[in-house]
Design an enzyme around this catalytic site. Structure first.
Site, PDB file in Angstrom:
ATOM      1  N   ARG A  67       0.817  -1.224   0.000  1.00 32.17           N
ATOM      2  CA  ARG A  67       0.000   0.000   0.000  1.00 32.17           C
ATOM      3  C   ARG A  67       0.848   1.270   0.000  1.00 32.17           C
ATOM      4  O   ARG A  67       0.480   2.281  -0.600  1.00 32.17           O
ATOM      5  CB  ARG A  67      -0.914  -0.020   1.225  1.00 32.17           C
ATOM      6  N   HIS A  71       0.297   4.614  -2.285  1.00 35.19           N
ATOM      7  CA  HIS A  71       0.096   5.966  -1.734  1.00 35.19           C
ATOM      8  C   HIS A  71       1.237   6.914  -2.099  1.00 35.19           C
ATOM      9  O   HIS A  71       1.039   8.128  -2.104  1.00 35.19           O
ATOM     10  CB  HIS A  71      -0.112   5.896  -0.216  1.00 35.19           C
ATOM     11  N   ASP A  72       2.401   6.373  -2.390  1.00 31.50           N
ATOM     12  CA  ASP A  72       3.485   7.223  -2.908  1.00 31.50           C
ATOM     13  C   ASP A  72       3.172   7.631  -4.347  1.00 31.50           C
ATOM     14  O   ASP A  72       3.158   8.820  -4.684  1.00 31.50           O
ATOM     15  CB  ASP A  72       4.819   6.464  -2.839  1.00 31.50           C
ATOM     16  N   VAL A  75       0.413  10.339  -5.450  1.00 31.52           N
ATOM     17  CA  VAL A  75       0.553  11.737  -5.027  1.00 31.52           C
ATOM     18  C   VAL A  75       1.834  12.302  -5.642  1.00 31.52           C
ATOM     19  O   VAL A  75       2.931  12.014  -5.159  1.00 31.52           O
ATOM     20  CB  VAL A  75       0.555  11.839  -3.489  1.00 31.52           C
ATOM     21  N   GLY A  77       3.349  11.356  -8.266  1.00 30.19           N
ATOM     22  CA  GLY A  77       4.212  10.326  -8.833  1.00 30.19           C
ATOM     23  C   GLY A  77       4.998   9.535  -7.800  1.00 30.19           C
ATOM     24  O   GLY A  77       5.032   9.882  -6.612  1.00 30.19           O
ATOM     25  N   SER A  81       7.803  10.767  -1.868  1.00 31.95           N
ATOM     26  CA  SER A  81       7.343  11.935  -1.097  1.00 31.95           C
ATOM     27  C   SER A  81       6.618  11.526   0.173  1.00 31.95           C
ATOM     28  O   SER A  81       6.688  12.228   1.188  1.00 31.95           O
ATOM     29  CB  SER A  81       6.449  12.835  -1.960  1.00 31.95           C
ATOM     30  N   ASN A  99      -3.551   8.768   5.073  1.00 32.45           N
ATOM     31  CA  ASN A  99      -2.306   8.172   5.577  1.00 32.45           C
ATOM     32  C   ASN A  99      -2.201   8.147   7.104  1.00 32.45           C
ATOM     33  O   ASN A  99      -1.622   7.207   7.669  1.00 32.45           O
ATOM     34  CB  ASN A  99      -1.094   8.950   5.030  1.00 32.45           C
ATOM     35  N   HIS A 198      -6.489  -5.741  -2.100  1.00 32.20           N
ATOM     36  CA  HIS A 198      -7.297  -5.919  -0.887  1.00 32.20           C
ATOM     37  C   HIS A 198      -7.581  -7.388  -0.610  1.00 32.20           C
ATOM     38  O   HIS A 198      -8.456  -7.704   0.195  1.00 32.20           O
ATOM     39  CB  HIS A 198      -8.580  -5.096  -0.980  1.00 32.20           C
ATOM     40  N   THR A 199      -6.876  -8.263  -1.238  1.00 29.22           N
ATOM     41  CA  THR A 199      -6.893  -9.681  -0.860  1.00 29.22           C
ATOM     42  C   THR A 199      -5.943  -9.929   0.316  1.00 29.22           C
ATOM     43  O   THR A 199      -5.858 -11.039   0.846  1.00 29.22           O
ATOM     44  CB  THR A 199      -6.528 -10.570  -2.080  1.00 29.22           C
ATOM     45  N   ASP A 245      -9.927  -9.257   3.178  1.00 35.26           N
ATOM     46  CA  ASP A 245     -10.365 -10.542   2.617  1.00 35.26           C
ATOM     47  C   ASP A 245     -10.676 -11.457   3.781  1.00 35.26           C
ATOM     48  O   ASP A 245      -9.762 -11.874   4.508  1.00 35.26           O
ATOM     49  CB  ASP A 245      -9.265 -11.131   1.726  1.00 35.26           C
ATOM     50  N   THR A 248      -8.592 -15.363   3.373  1.00 32.34           N
ATOM     51  CA  THR A 248      -7.141 -15.571   3.472  1.00 32.34           C
ATOM     52  C   THR A 248      -6.411 -14.218   3.473  1.00 32.34           C
ATOM     53  O   THR A 248      -5.763 -13.856   2.488  1.00 32.34           O
ATOM     54  CB  THR A 248      -6.641 -16.413   2.274  1.00 32.34           C
ATOM     55  N   ASP A 253      -4.046 -14.052  -3.126  1.00 31.88           N
ATOM     56  CA  ASP A 253      -4.767 -14.915  -4.065  1.00 31.88           C
ATOM     57  C   ASP A 253      -5.899 -14.111  -4.690  1.00 31.88           C
ATOM     58  O   ASP A 253      -5.903 -12.879  -4.616  1.00 31.88           O
ATOM     59  CB  ASP A 253      -5.280 -16.158  -3.311  1.00 31.88           C
TER      60      ASP A 253
HETATM   61  C1  HEM Z   1      -9.275   1.596  -5.684  1.00 29.61           C
HETATM   62  C2  HEM Z   1      -9.167   2.507  -4.748  1.00 29.61           C
HETATM   63  C3  HEM Z   1      -8.715   2.176  -3.359  1.00 29.61           C
HETATM   64  C4  HEM Z   1      -9.328   2.565  -2.210  1.00 29.61           C
HETATM   65  C5  HEM Z   1     -10.578   3.428  -2.103  1.00 29.61           C
HETATM   66  C6  HEM Z   1      -8.582   2.005  -1.115  1.00 29.61           C
HETATM   67  C7  HEM Z   1      -8.888   2.184   0.223  1.00 29.61           C
HETATM   68  C8  HEM Z   1      -8.278   1.518   1.261  1.00 29.61           C
HETATM   69  C9  HEM Z   1      -8.650   1.649   2.636  1.00 29.61           C
HETATM   70  C10 HEM Z   1      -9.741   2.572   3.150  1.00 29.61           C
HETATM   71  C11 HEM Z   1      -7.870   0.811   3.358  1.00 29.61           C
HETATM   72  C12 HEM Z   1      -7.891   0.617   4.873  1.00 29.61           C
HETATM   73  C13 HEM Z   1      -7.089   1.742   5.514  1.00 29.61           C
HETATM   74  C14 HEM Z   1      -7.250   1.810   7.014  1.00 29.61           C
HETATM   75  O1  HEM Z   1      -8.047   1.068   7.572  1.00 29.61           O
HETATM   76  O2  HEM Z   1      -6.582   2.631   7.655  1.00 29.61           O
HETATM   77  C15 HEM Z   1      -6.998   0.147   2.432  1.00 29.61           C
HETATM   78  C16 HEM Z   1      -6.064  -0.794   2.774  1.00 29.61           C
HETATM   79  C17 HEM Z   1      -5.194  -1.364   1.889  1.00 29.61           C
HETATM   80  N1  HEM Z   1      -5.046  -1.014   0.566  1.00 29.61           N
HETATM   81 FE1  HEM Z   1      -6.301   0.091  -0.534  1.00 29.61          FE
HETATM   82  N2  HEM Z   1      -7.553   1.276  -1.613  1.00 29.61           N
HETATM   83  C18 HEM Z   1      -7.580   1.360  -2.977  1.00 29.61           C
HETATM   84  C19 HEM Z   1      -6.657   0.825  -3.868  1.00 29.61           C
HETATM   85  C20 HEM Z   1      -5.522   0.160  -3.466  1.00 29.61           C
HETATM   86  C21 HEM Z   1      -4.418  -0.145  -4.333  1.00 29.61           C
HETATM   87  C22 HEM Z   1      -4.314   0.300  -5.796  1.00 29.61           C
HETATM   88  C23 HEM Z   1      -3.519  -0.834  -3.585  1.00 29.61           C
HETATM   89  C24 HEM Z   1      -2.173  -1.382  -3.966  1.00 29.61           C
HETATM   90  C25 HEM Z   1      -1.716  -1.440  -5.197  1.00 29.61           C
HETATM   91  C26 HEM Z   1      -4.089  -0.976  -2.261  1.00 29.61           C
HETATM   92  C27 HEM Z   1      -3.530  -1.687  -1.227  1.00 29.61           C
HETATM   93  C28 HEM Z   1      -4.047  -1.770   0.041  1.00 29.61           C
HETATM   94  C29 HEM Z   1      -3.567  -2.699   1.046  1.00 29.61           C
HETATM   95  C30 HEM Z   1      -2.520  -3.764   0.825  1.00 29.61           C
HETATM   96  C31 HEM Z   1      -4.275  -2.421   2.221  1.00 29.61           C
HETATM   97  C32 HEM Z   1      -4.079  -3.067   3.601  1.00 29.61           C
HETATM   98  C33 HEM Z   1      -2.955  -2.305   4.291  1.00 29.61           C
HETATM   99  C34 HEM Z   1      -2.586  -2.790   5.680  1.00 29.61           C
HETATM  100  O3  HEM Z   1      -3.143  -3.759   6.182  1.00 29.61           O
HETATM  101  O4  HEM Z   1      -1.712  -2.136   6.289  1.00 29.61           O
HETATM  102  N3  HEM Z   1      -5.283  -0.339  -2.217  1.00 29.61           N
HETATM  103  N4  HEM Z   1      -7.260   0.609   1.163  1.00 29.61           N
END
Ligand code: HEM
Ligand SMILES: *[C@@H]1O[C@H](CO)[C@@H](O)[C@H](O)[C@H]1NC(C)=O
Ligand SMILES: *[C@@H]1O[C@H](CO)[C@@H](O)[C@H](O)[C@H]1NC(C)=O
Ligand SMILES: *[C@@H]1O[C@H](CO)[C@@H](O)[C@H](O)[C@H]1NC(C)=O
Ligand SMILES: *[C@@H]1O[C@H](CO)[C@@H](O)[C@H](O)[C@H]1NC(C)=O
Ligand SMILES: *[C@@H]1O[C@H](CO)[C@@H](O)[C@H](O)[C@H]1NC(C)=O
Length: 326
Positions: A67, A71-72, A75, A77, A81, A99, A198-199, A245, A248, A253
């Protein structure tokens, strides 16, 4: 006649030269998988054990590092940052809404950076380290590998307001998600594939409370389960975590997509990908075909990693990831 043909052929030469220079400029500016092959040949083997050790201590860290790259890149590119602490001249991205108390893994990046600095001082950017750590994390948790393009340089500044406006929130609708990714050169397919991240990982109650109490397109028993650790009253249990997810959460997956089909997406922004709209069929494809998901995900990660890098003499190679060079 003769002079007009003289002028047009000299113009052709001029235009050709200009195009050549532009092309050289842009190919110089391009990232490449072998960027550090002579300047830091052991880069990848220096990074990987640090990621392995962090993820073996805590599986969720793999999700957090993936993630961090997203997030880098979203914002201004992929320029590192997000890693900068606030200074007297700017307030950085770490405390932006998407963040603050949410992005994790800064210490792991710092740890990798210090080992990379020991091996190849002043050579490798923090932005590239984040990109490598995201790939390694995906692979360690069972995902498909890809070759990470390198050669990004680090920003000398960061922007709180750009982080607040540049990242999609969990209440986003499908058209908003598609257009935000489109604005950065990523297709709707890239967006759906990347959402497959988000898997793995976790989310806080405050970000899915409305969905589990008030939305209709959610499996009732799943909603009930999530309500067990996420109270309906505003402000109570806000930071309680649930897996994105349910099946798992530590394994990369395609279960995320299977969940969406049975209305068990945790975030509103997850479930909109399969809610009668234009991306339903792609979600169904990914749910049935893990290898299609894996290869589309890898391709989309490479595209995301290409968003507006600093190259050439722009930016710098930070010595420490959390501050600009003094
Ligand atoms: C499509 C738009 C997206 C939205 C609206 C979104 C939103 C979120 C939110 C709200 C969370 C939980 C944050 C928290 O509880 O503090 C999250 C977690 C996460 N997001 Fe996204 N996300 C998106 C796309 C992505 C993308 C593109 C990636 C990676 C390429 C990603 C990877 C992750 C991961 C791996 C987590 C879990 C992080 C952890 O457990 O520390 N997400 N996301
Ligand atoms: C940046 O902030 C973190 C957390 O407050 C701190 O541990 C780190 O030392 C800071 N970095 C610098 C260079 O001061
Ligand atoms: C970030 O979170 C902390 C609590 O950990 C809070 O005190 C602070 O006000 C938040 N910052 C912003 C800018 O919202
Ligand atoms: C989707 O969200 C955007 C941004 O919040 C909003 O402007 C738009 O009206 C919404 N579209 C639909 C179809 O709800
Ligand atoms: C909701 O999920 C539960 C548990 O997996 C399942 O038994 C039930 O059939 C699902 N409900 C619907 C309406 O699909
Ligand atoms: C949860 O709270 C909202 C208002 O904040 C209310 O509309 C809703 O009925 C509540 N749901 C449950 C199941 O208590």
């Amino acid at each position: 006649m003769a002079s007009s043909s003289f002028f047009s052929s000299s113009m052709v030469i001029h235009v050709t030269l200009i195009l050549l220079v532009l092309q050289m400029g842009s190919s110089y500016a391009q990232l490449s998988t072998n960027f550090y092959s002579t300047t830091c040949p052991n880069l990848l083997s220096t990074v990987k054990p640090v990621v392995e050790s962090a993820v073996s201590k805590e599986k969720r860290m793999g999700a957090s590092l993936l993630r961090l790259h997203f997030h880098d890149c979203f914002v201004n590119g992929c320029d590192g940052s997000i890693l900068l602490n606030d200074t007297s001249s700017f307030t950085g991205e770490k405390t932006a809404g998407p963040n603050n108390n949410s992005v994790r893994g800064y210490n792991v990046i710092d740890d990798i950076k210090s080992k990379v600095e020991a091996a190849c001082p002043g050579v490798v950017s923090c932005a590239d380290i984040v990109a490598i750590a995201a790939r390694d994390s995906t692979v360690i948790l069972g995902g498909l590998s890809w070759e990470v393009k390198l050669g990004r340089r680090d920003s000398k500044t960061a922007s709180l307001s750009d982080a607040n406006s540049g990242l999609p929130g969990p209440d986003s609708n499908l058209s908003d998600l598609i257009s935000r990714f489109q604005d950065l050169g990523l297709s709707a397919q890239d967006m759906v594939a990347l959402s497959g991240s988000h898997t793995i990982g976790q989310a806080r109650c405050v970000l899915f409370r409305n969905r589990i109490y008030n939305e209709a397109n959610i499996n009732a028993s799943f909603a009930k389960t999530r309500q067990g650790t996420c109270p309906n009253s505003t402000g109570s249990g806000d930071d309680n975590l649930a897996p994105l997810d349910l099946q798992t959460p530590n394994f990369f997956d395609n279960n995320y997509f299977k969940n969406l089909i049975v209305q068990k997406g945790l975030l509103h922004s997850d479930q909109v990908l399969h809610d009668g709209g234009s991306t339903d069929s792609l979600v169904e494809t990914y749910s049935k075909n893990p290898s299609t998901f894996s290869s589309d995900f890898a391709a989309a990660m490479i595209k995301m990693g290409d968003i507006s890098p600093l190259t050439g003499s722009n930016g710098e190679i930070r010595k420490e990831c959390s501050k600009v060079n003094g």
